[in-house]
Motif scaffolding. Structure first.
Motif, PDB file in Angstrom:
ATOM      1  N   GLU A  80       2.076  -7.213   3.699  1.00 43.22           N
ATOM      2  CA  GLU A  80       2.793  -6.815   4.910  1.00 43.22           C
ATOM      3  C   GLU A  80       2.613  -7.770   6.080  1.00 43.22           C
ATOM      4  N   ASP A 132       5.414   0.577   7.953  1.00 49.12           N
ATOM      5  CA  ASP A 132       4.030   0.257   7.539  1.00 49.12           C
ATOM      6  C   ASP A 132       3.609   1.165   6.404  1.00 49.12           C
ATOM      7  N   MET A 133       3.747   0.661   5.229  1.00 51.97           N
ATOM      8  CA  MET A 133       4.597  -0.401   4.747  1.00 51.97           C
ATOM      9  C   MET A 133       5.375   0.055   3.527  1.00 51.97           C
ATOM     10  N   GLU A 180      -5.363   1.373   1.923  1.00 51.83           N
ATOM     11  CA  GLU A 180      -5.324   0.264   2.887  1.00 51.83           C
ATOM     12  C   GLU A 180      -5.626   0.757   4.290  1.00 51.83           C
ATOM     13  N   GLU A 181      -5.115   1.933   4.622  1.00 49.24           N
ATOM     14  CA  GLU A 181      -5.229   2.403   6.006  1.00 49.24           C
ATOM     15  C   GLU A 181      -6.649   2.824   6.376  1.00 49.24           C
ATOM     16  N   HIS A 190       0.837  -1.195   0.000  1.00 52.49           N
ATOM     17  CA  HIS A 190       0.000   0.000   0.000  1.00 52.49           C
ATOM     18  C   HIS A 190       0.873   1.246   0.000  1.00 52.49           C
ATOM     19  N   PHE A 243       5.052   0.401  14.482  1.00 52.55           N
ATOM     20  CA  PHE A 243       3.888   0.273  13.607  1.00 52.55           C
ATOM     21  C   PHE A 243       2.791   1.228  14.095  1.00 52.55           C
TER      22      PHE A 243
HETATM   23 ZN   LIG Z   1       0.075  -1.465   6.533  1.00 55.02          ZN
END
Ligand SMILES: [Zn+2]
Length: 447
Positions: free
Chosen positions: A175, A114-115, A148-149, A82, A419
């Motif tokens: 990830e 991340d990431m 993605e987040e 991502h 993270f």
């Molecule tokens: Zn991630």
């Protein structure tokens, strides 16, 4: 085993610095992220590789680049990274979170673990594969994916639904894997093979309006909601203990009696309370479907007894528990007499918990690469308690793994701290190891 090529490691470092500086912060609002800016940089890197673009919302742009393999029988591998990152609290950082600075062998900034570290190593590896005189054995797709987040709705979720032919693959790598950590029993390296499901619900609690001056015997929705919240907070559904949990328990620094209790579904509830709180939170989450009441809305005037209160509950199902079972669990937690005053509504698209088998050639190859980098280590599958884009592909039957390769500088506990945390950073060695991993995999399934 080939060791990382310093030239490629240097390219990954530079690309990572650039993507960090772009600050594609996705806070969930439609205008945030603007991942098209990171995609533009990736387009430059992959200029010679055939690409497709998808932009279901303005700015939420994803790119797929494909290097055709030479062996039509070899599996197609999708490397999915991502391009968005989560927000920061800049005052708590020792360095500029969007400076992308290289300091003492570490690249600093939001996304370093991340990431964007993996996304950039994937892009550099794919470009390298495309430039080689002989194509790789496997067809390799790189997916630089948006959103993605914020749950992947406009990224992997959209692509798997609307552009399946462009992302269809035999394996997906993304990830949350490749972190080593040391135990009393020797070194372990985790690879993610499973993740919990997301089953958020809104509970609407009903009451009867009345005058706040006469509360005696009132049917107050807020009072009922408080009891609903209390019951949810103490609810402990049956534990689900699987092989991933059993492997994990072997790594815990506990005595044999506690270890035995943690492996017993009837005793784990009490045993969790004996663990260090830093450990028990993950250990509880990975063995239980969880219910966290996190939002309450209700009442509108101090002198009116409220007739409606809304609760938002973050519910996460363990692999093996279907989303359809959530409602029965809510009934069990809240009890029949209170449930008569509660309506259950959906909050978001639900995602079932998912897992991928470990008896595949790809998992075996990941295991062997991790063992080569960490001699004597045991590679173990683990369960992610949050959500990743892997779930969209597992839902379509594609074995999907959280992979990567980290040096001991980013051990699993250190990874967990960085993270979404302050002072996120990655060492150059880890960037080299991940870049090399993707190159090795492209030919590795030849054996
Ligand atoms: Zn991630």
């Amino acid at each position: 085993m080939p060791s990382p090529d310093p030239r490629l490691t240097g390219e990954t470092v530079e690309l990572l610095q650039t993507l960090i500086r772009n600050a594609c912060v996705n806070d969930g609002t439609a205008a945030s992220g603007q991942e098209e800016r990171n995609v533009a940089v990736l387009d430059d890197v992959l200029a010679e590789v055939p690409r497709e673009h998808f932009e279901p919302l303005p700015g939420r742009r994803s790119v797929v680049a494909t290097v055709e393999g030479r062996d039509p029988d070899a599996p197609t591998i999708l490397l999915m990274g991502h391009t968005d990152v989560v927000p920061v609290s800049p005052d708590d950082w020792r360095e500029d979170p969007f400076g992308g600075e290289l300091i003492d062998g570490e690249v600093w900034g939001r996304g370093a673990v991340d990431m964007l570290n993996l996304t950039t190593s994937m892009a550099v590896a794919v470009r390298e594969l495309a430039n080689r005189p002989e194509p790789p054995r496997s067809t390799i797709r790189f997916l630089g994916v948006a959103d993605e987040e914020a749950g992947g709705t406009w990224g992997a979720g959209w692509l798997t639904e609307h552009a399946w032919e462009s992302v269809a693959s035999d394996y997906v790598l993304t990830e949350s894997g490749g972190m080593p950590f040391d135990t009393p029993d020797g070194r372990r390296v985790v690879m993610a093979t499973a993740e919990k499901g997301i089953g958020w619900r809104k509970l609407v609690v009903h009451g009867t309006p009345g005058h706040g001056s006469m509360p005696y015997g009132a049917d107050n929705a807020l009072v009922t909601a408080a009891e609903v919240v209390r019951r949810l907070s103490t609810y402990l559904p049956a534990a689900r203990l699987d092989d991933r949990w059993r492997a994990w328990v072997r790594t815990l620094p506990v005595d044999d009696a506690l270890r035995t209790a943690l492996l017993d579904p009837d005793r784990i509830g009490a045993a969790l309370a004996e663990l260090d709180p830093k450990l028990s939170r993950y250990c509880h989450a990975v063995t239980h479907t969880t219910f966290s009441p996190n939002v309450v809305r209700g009442g509108n005037k101090t002198n009116i007894v409220p007739d409606r209160v809304e609760l938002e509950v973050d519910i996460r199902t363990v692999p093996g528990v279907a989303d359809a079972e959530v409602e029965a669990m809510l009934h069990e937690a809240i009890g029949p007499e209170l449930m008569g005053r509660v309506d259950i509504e959906d909050l978001v698209t639900r995602r079932e918990a998912s897992s991928s088998p470990t008896d595949t050639p790809m998992y075996d190859l990941l295991r062997r690469r991790a063992e080569a980098v960490n001699p004597g280590a045991e590679v173990m599958p683990w369960t992610i308690v949050g959500g990743t884009d892997a779930s969209f592909f597992r839902a379509r039957g594609v074995p999907s793994y959280g992979a990567g390769m980290f040096s001991p500088a980013v051990s699993l506990p250190e990874f967990a701290l960085r993270f979404h945390g302050h002072d996120e950073r990655i060492d150059v060695d880890s960037l080299g190891l991940s870049t090399q991993l993707w190159l090795d995999l492209a030919d590795g399934l030849a054996d």
